[in-house]
Scaffold this motif. Structure first.
Motif, short mmCIF file in Angstrom:
data_model
loop_
_atom_site.label_atom_id
_atom_site.label_comp_id
_atom_site.label_asym_id
_atom_site.label_seq_id
_atom_site.Cartn_x
_atom_site.Cartn_y
_atom_site.Cartn_z
N HIS A 104 -6.38 0.89 5.34
CA HIS A 104 -6.52 1.22 6.75
C HIS A 104 -7.08 2.64 6.88
O HIS A 104 -6.35 3.60 7.03
CB HIS A 104 -5.16 1.10 7.45
CG HIS A 104 -5.25 1.20 8.94
ND1 HIS A 104 -4.13 1.33 9.74
CD2 HIS A 104 -6.31 1.17 9.78
CE1 HIS A 104 -4.51 1.39 11.00
NE2 HIS A 104 -5.82 1.29 11.04
N THR A 105 -8.40 2.74 6.84
CA THR A 105 -9.05 4.05 6.84
C THR A 105 -9.24 4.61 8.25
O THR A 105 -9.32 5.82 8.44
CB THR A 105 -10.43 3.98 6.17
OG1 THR A 105 -11.28 3.10 6.92
CG2 THR A 105 -10.31 3.49 4.73
N GLY A 106 -9.37 3.73 9.23
CA GLY A 106 -9.61 4.18 10.59
C GLY A 106 -11.08 4.39 10.91
O GLY A 106 -11.42 4.87 12.00
N TYR A 107 -11.94 4.02 10.01
CA TYR A 107 -13.38 4.14 10.22
C TYR A 107 -14.10 3.10 9.37
O TYR A 107 -13.48 2.43 8.55
CB TYR A 107 -13.88 5.55 9.85
CG TYR A 107 -13.62 5.93 8.39
CD1 TYR A 107 -14.46 5.49 7.37
CD2 TYR A 107 -12.52 6.71 8.05
CE1 TYR A 107 -14.22 5.82 6.04
CE2 TYR A 107 -12.27 7.04 6.73
CZ TYR A 107 -13.12 6.60 5.73
OH TYR A 107 -12.87 6.92 4.41
N VAL A 108 -15.41 2.99 9.57
CA VAL A 108 -16.22 2.08 8.76
C VAL A 108 -17.07 2.93 7.81
O VAL A 108 -17.74 3.87 8.25
CB VAL A 108 -17.14 1.22 9.65
CG1 VAL A 108 -17.98 0.28 8.78
CG2 VAL A 108 -16.32 0.41 10.64
N ARG A 120 -2.52 6.59 8.25
CA ARG A 120 -1.13 7.04 8.08
C ARG A 120 -0.87 7.71 6.74
O ARG A 120 0.06 8.51 6.62
CB ARG A 120 -0.18 5.85 8.23
CG ARG A 120 -0.21 5.22 9.63
CD ARG A 120 0.77 4.07 9.74
NE ARG A 120 0.75 3.48 11.07
CZ ARG A 120 1.50 2.44 11.44
NH1 ARG A 120 2.32 1.87 10.56
NH2 ARG A 120 1.41 1.96 12.68
N LYS A 121 -1.67 7.37 5.76
CA LYS A 121 -1.44 7.92 4.42
C LYS A 121 -2.73 7.80 3.62
O LYS A 121 -3.74 7.28 4.10
CB LYS A 121 -0.32 7.16 3.73
CG LYS A 121 -0.61 5.67 3.55
CD LYS A 121 0.53 4.94 2.86
CE LYS A 121 0.19 3.46 2.68
NZ LYS A 121 1.29 2.73 1.99
N GLU A 122 -2.72 8.30 2.41
CA GLU A 122 -3.88 8.17 1.54
C GLU A 122 -4.02 6.72 1.09
O GLU A 122 -3.05 6.09 0.68
CB GLU A 122 -3.73 9.09 0.33
CG GLU A 122 -4.98 9.18 -0.52
CD GLU A 122 -4.85 10.18 -1.64
OE1 GLU A 122 -4.41 9.78 -2.75
OE2 GLU A 122 -5.18 11.36 -1.44
N VAL A 123 -5.24 6.19 1.18
CA VAL A 123 -5.48 4.78 0.84
C VAL A 123 -6.78 4.68 0.03
O VAL A 123 -7.53 5.65 -0.11
CB VAL A 123 -5.60 3.90 2.11
CG1 VAL A 123 -4.31 3.90 2.90
CG2 VAL A 123 -6.77 4.38 2.98
N ASP A 124 -7.02 3.46 -0.47
CA ASP A 124 -8.30 3.20 -1.12
C ASP A 124 -9.39 3.11 -0.05
O ASP A 124 -9.23 2.45 0.98
CB ASP A 124 -8.26 1.89 -1.91
CG ASP A 124 -7.46 2.01 -3.19
OD1 ASP A 124 -7.29 3.14 -3.69
OD2 ASP A 124 -7.00 0.97 -3.69
#
Length: 212
Positions: free
Chosen positions: A117-121, A175-179
């Motif tokens: 869930h990055t919040g962007y494309v 919310r946090k660090e993700v891939d």
């Protein structure tokens, strides 16, 4: 009522109707909705000039790629937006057949299967800061960059193949660090402004990129 009087009355009525119509058109709000088009739909204005654009992509099987062209108008509230259908990378490549004029100011987005869930494309960087057209860019180079252009200057040829690098990286998510992903062309392309912020080489978009 005489014939002359009748003709005058008709003329007056027509003039009044025309004035009312003109007033209604003048007071109508401007269209602010983008005029999106798919690459598979006919574009009558550019029927003769089309380009087959192929991206070759290693290690990104199943990644979804989409092309977008957004242009501003004299009205700051109106932006004309064209977009292709989303296509998946298969056997290391993905192709689009699009109106050639849409390549000018075109951006490309990538959605990889591993992304959180990055919040962007994730958006392809056509050129990084301090790089010139034709310069080679490696992954080690790309992750040191802070700015990039999402806008391609485009081509006039009927067929073009562009190598594309897409790699998994860790990014700050909602919310946090993700891939997440970093996407760029390994050979710097002709580009258009603006240069946008791209932390550690990662260019992300929450809206269409308006190129100029």
């Amino acid at each position: 009522m005489t014939h002359r009087t009748t003709a005058l009355a008709r003329t007056t009525a027509l003039a009044s109707a025309a004035a009312l119509l003109a007033g209604a058109l003048a007071s109508a709000p401007a269209l602010a909705q983008p005029d999106a088009q798919s690459d598979d739909r006919p574009d009558d204005r550019t029927a003769a000039a089309r380009t087959t654009l192929t991206f070759t992509v290693d290690d990104c099987e199943g990644c979804e790629v989409q092309l977008v062209n957004a242009r501003s108008t004299l009205d700051a509230d109106v932006v004309h937006v064209w977009e292709s259908q989303t296509r998946r990378v298969t056997d290391g490549a993905v192709s689009f057949r699009i109106p050639t004029r849409r390549t000018w100011g075109m951006s490309a987005t990538v959605r990889a299967p591993w992304e959180g869930h990055t919040g962007y494309v994730t958006t392809v960087a056509w050129r990084y800061d301090r790089e010139r057209v034709g310069d080679t860019v490696t992954l080690d180079d790309a992750v040191t960059k802070r700015k990039a252009s999402a806008c391609w200057e485009g081509v006039r040829s009927r067929e073009v193949t562009v190598p594309l690098v897409v790699e998994k990286v860790r990014v700050r998510g909602v919310r946090k660090e993700v891939d997440g992903s970093i996407a760029f062309v390994p050979t710097t392309q002709s580009w258009l402004p603006p240069m946008r912020r791209a932390p550690e080489g990662v260019l992300g978009s929450q809206d269409v990129n308006i190129c100029r």
